[in-house]
Design a protein around this motif. Structure first.
Motif, mmCIF file in Angstrom:
data_model
loop_
_atom_site.group_PDB
_atom_site.id
_atom_site.type_symbol
_atom_site.label_atom_id
_atom_site.label_comp_id
_atom_site.label_asym_id
_atom_site.label_seq_id
_atom_site.Cartn_x
_atom_site.Cartn_y
_atom_site.Cartn_z
ATOM 1 N N LEU A 122 0.848 -1.204 0.000
ATOM 2 C CA LEU A 122 0.000 0.000 0.000
ATOM 3 C C LEU A 122 0.876 1.244 0.000
ATOM 4 N N ARG B 6 -2.668 0.566 -4.383
ATOM 5 C CA ARG B 6 -2.516 -0.759 -3.769
ATOM 6 C C ARG B 6 -2.125 -1.799 -4.816
ATOM 7 N N ASP C 138 -15.461 0.634 -1.039
ATOM 8 C CA ASP C 138 -14.276 1.488 -0.954
ATOM 9 C C ASP C 138 -14.687 2.838 -0.377
ATOM 10 N N PRO C 139 -13.918 3.348 0.581
ATOM 11 C CA PRO C 139 -14.345 4.594 1.238
ATOM 12 C C PRO C 139 -14.210 5.851 0.373
ATOM 13 N N TYR D 274 -11.092 3.527 9.532
ATOM 14 C CA TYR D 274 -10.012 2.731 10.131
ATOM 15 C C TYR D 274 -10.363 2.217 11.519
#
Ligand code: GA4
Length: 319
Positions: A104, A174, A196-197, A304
């Protein structure tokens, strides 16, 4: 819809049907309408004739394969992922696991150059491959976002792309490597279900399938591999900014028994201090405002603090 068959993972329904394919060489007005329709129907579509040079993609794939082919201890020099760097099986920090290895990155050049030193014996070459790839996909993301604004008849056509072009844009890159599953069951969860945020994700994989999307609870649609194309998905922020006219699609990746799957995902994100709210054009008496305004920093912090499959947008609902 063509076929329905049982899922190897659980007793979920697998549906095979044609997902939207958008040819970016078609006239702009046609393209923007098709993208909006795909974002409304699935939050997911494939783009072909996207203009990203084959060489930029193959260079990135070559570097990625070279890294994942290294020994465990060599790879661990680039880890642990907190959140950036090399990770193996652990996803995030709240106990999610998958049959995946990954790298990442955040997308600014100095960070890429720095991180490349722990990844490659030729860090300049590695870092050039990553930077060139990111530059190309972020341009494509901006082109798609401008098409979306046009298709939505939003007068400010750079309302989304501006967030990505901003030097402070908090985008993420990523590289994923899903090793083949040699033992039974033949398919395992590589990367569990999630949305996905960010705003928009651009995904490219080698010629091995494994990605599935879930347009409806309990239904999974396999996404065919196409190394020459990009799959695009709507992220949570775009769902909030369009007041749910678009959906942030749930997806996951499964491993397969014969060949490793490699994918590269670019997550186009806004600057940390940017305030995310629905565009005024998307809020009407028939479609009242759904989410409170939030900064990307607040949303990211919430993301997170949760598990992969948790619904984070729900926490920002007005009532
Ligand atoms: C999912 C989308 C991106 O891969 C990612 C992931 C992030 C990570 O792997 O560090 C997260 C996940 C993703 C959402 C919930 C949290 C954070 C793992 C996790 C359990 C890089 C991202 O931005 O969010």
């Amino acid at each position: 819809m063509v076929v329905a068959s049982p899922n190897p993972i659980r007793n979920e329904k697998i549906q095979v049907f044609d997902l939207p394919v958008i040819d970016l060489s078609a006239p702009r007005s046609v393209v923007s309408k098709l993208i909006v329709k795909a974002c409304e129907d699935y939050g997911f579509f494939k783009v072909i004739n996207h203009g990203i040079p084959e060489e930029v993609i193959s260079r990135m794939e070559g570097e990625s394969l070279a890294f994942f082919s290294k020994t465990v201890s060599e790879k661990q020099r680039a880890g642990p992922a907190n959140p950036f760097g090399y990770g193996c099986k652990n996803i995030g920090h709240n106990g999610d696991m998958g049959e995946v290895e990954y790298l990442l990155f955040n997308t600014d050049k100095p960070s890429i150059a720095q991180r490349s030193k722990t990844i490659s014996n030729e860090p300049t070459k590695f870092s050039a491959a990553v930077s060139d790839y990111i530059e190309a996909v972020s341009d494509l993301a901006c082109e798609l976002l401008e098409g979306i604004a046009e298709g939505l008849w939003v007068p400010d056509t750079s309302v989304f792309s501006r967030l990505i072009r901003d030097v402070e844009s908090d985008s993420v890159f990523r590289l994923n490597y899903y090793p083949p599953t040699s033992s039974s069951p033949t398919s395992k969860v590589g990367f569990g279900e999630h949305t996905d945020p960010q705003i928009l994700t651009l995904l490219r994989s080698n010629d091995v399938g494994g990605l599935q999307i879930s347009p409806q609870d309990g239904v999974w649609v396999p996404v065919p591999s196409d190394p020459a194309a990009f799959w695009v998905n709507v992220g949570d922020v775009l769902q909030a900014m369009t007041n749910e006219r678009f959906v942030s699609v749930k997806h996951r990746a499964l491993t397969n028994s014969f060949k490793s799957r490699m994918s590269m995902a670019y997550f186009a994100g806004p600057p940390l201090n940017a305030s995310m709210r629905a565009l005024p054009e998307m809020v009407t008496p028939e479609h009242p405002l759904i989410y409170k305004a939030f900064t990307w920093a607040e949303y990211k912090k919430t993301t997170y603090s949760l598990r992969l499959s948790d619904s984070r947008l729900n926490l920002f609902r007005i009532s």
